[in-house]
Design a protein around this motif. Structure first.
Motif, mmCIF file in Angstrom:
data_model
loop_
_atom_site.group_PDB
_atom_site.id
_atom_site.type_symbol
_atom_site.label_atom_id
_atom_site.label_comp_id
_atom_site.label_asym_id
_atom_site.label_seq_id
_atom_site.Cartn_x
_atom_site.Cartn_y
_atom_site.Cartn_z
ATOM 1 N N ALA A 69 28.755 57.562 -35.721
ATOM 2 C CA ALA A 69 27.685 57.514 -36.857
ATOM 3 C C ALA A 69 26.659 56.492 -36.782
ATOM 4 N N SER A 70 27.413 55.303 -36.503
ATOM 5 C CA SER A 70 26.335 54.251 -36.752
ATOM 6 C C SER A 70 25.642 54.195 -35.482
ATOM 7 N N ARG A 71 26.402 54.366 -34.335
ATOM 8 C CA ARG A 71 25.715 54.255 -32.827
ATOM 9 C C ARG A 71 24.282 55.499 -32.947
ATOM 10 N N THR B 80 22.622 56.423 -35.439
ATOM 11 C CA THR B 80 21.667 56.242 -36.447
ATOM 12 C C THR B 80 20.658 54.879 -35.761
ATOM 13 N N ARG B 81 20.999 54.491 -34.505
ATOM 14 C CA ARG B 81 19.905 53.568 -33.796
ATOM 15 C C ARG B 81 18.694 54.216 -33.607
ATOM 16 N N VAL C 197 29.254 60.622 -40.422
ATOM 17 C CA VAL C 197 27.848 60.078 -41.321
ATOM 18 C C VAL C 197 27.901 60.590 -42.736
ATOM 19 N N GLU D 274 30.166 57.757 -44.225
ATOM 20 C CA GLU D 274 29.484 56.567 -44.561
ATOM 21 C C GLU D 274 28.210 56.846 -45.746
ATOM 22 N N HIS D 275 28.017 58.000 -46.050
ATOM 23 C CA HIS D 275 27.193 58.210 -46.832
ATOM 24 C C HIS D 275 27.628 59.338 -47.953
ATOM 25 N N ILE E 140 18.413 61.238 -40.987
ATOM 26 C CA ILE E 140 18.765 59.879 -40.876
ATOM 27 C C ILE E 140 17.878 59.146 -40.169
ATOM 28 N N ASP F 201 16.960 53.496 -39.272
ATOM 29 C CA ASP F 201 17.538 52.245 -40.124
ATOM 30 C C ASP F 201 18.711 52.693 -40.834
ATOM 31 N N GLY F 202 19.168 54.295 -40.737
ATOM 32 C CA GLY F 202 20.419 54.603 -41.198
ATOM 33 C C GLY F 202 19.843 55.163 -42.626
ATOM 34 N N ARG F 203 18.695 55.264 -43.019
ATOM 35 C CA ARG F 203 18.449 55.893 -44.361
ATOM 36 C C ARG F 203 18.355 57.225 -44.284
#
Length: 140
Positions: A4-6, A8-9, A51, A54-55, A67, A70-72
């Motif tokens: 999920a972090s990858r 959101t780039r 995701v 994480e949210h 998303i 910046d992940g917002r």
């Protein structure tokens, strides 16, 4: 770093994979994403589960979630406006106009359409396979 972090780039659109209207929104973005940076993942998949973990504030959202890079997260009408801004041109201008409408009113309209989306637009038994030329942009 989680998947999920990858993801959101670049912008990520989580969508109801069995909803015909939501799949139409995906097609809209695919046609207008000149940068070809938006990734897509069905809410029924692993990426969405990561995701949502994480949210936690997104628990219970069953339509579209945007998303940003910046992940917002944006939901409901704010997600639709973010998508329009990303599409650029006249769509971004239209989004700017609709941002003047109070979010409570925009969200009320969004929620009404979301409640009726299966009845009006249809529902798939399974999430449709994306077109071959775009498959790499779709996450599990």
């Amino acid at each position: 770093m989680s998947e999920a972090s990858r993801a959101t780039r670049s912008p990520l659109l989580l969508y109801d994979g069995v909803c015909a209207l939501c799949n139409g929104a995906v097609t809209f973005v695919l046609k207008r994403d000149r940068s070809k940076t938006v990734r897509f993942a069905p809410l029924q998949g692993e990426t969405a589960a990561d995701v949502l973990a994480e949210h936690p504030e997104l628990a219970g959202i069953d339509s579209m979630i945007w998303i940003d890079a910046d992940g917002r997260a944006s939901t409901r009408s704010a997600a639709a406006l973010a998508i329009a801004r990303h599409a650029g041109g006249g769509w971004a201008a239209l989004a700017a106009v609709f941002r003047l409408v109070p979010s409570a009113l925009r969200d009320a309209v969004y929620d009404r359409v979301a409640r009726m989306r299966y009845k009006v637009f249809g529902r798939y038994d399974v999430c449709p396979m994306p077109p071959a030329e775009h498959r790499l942009r779709f996450l599990p």
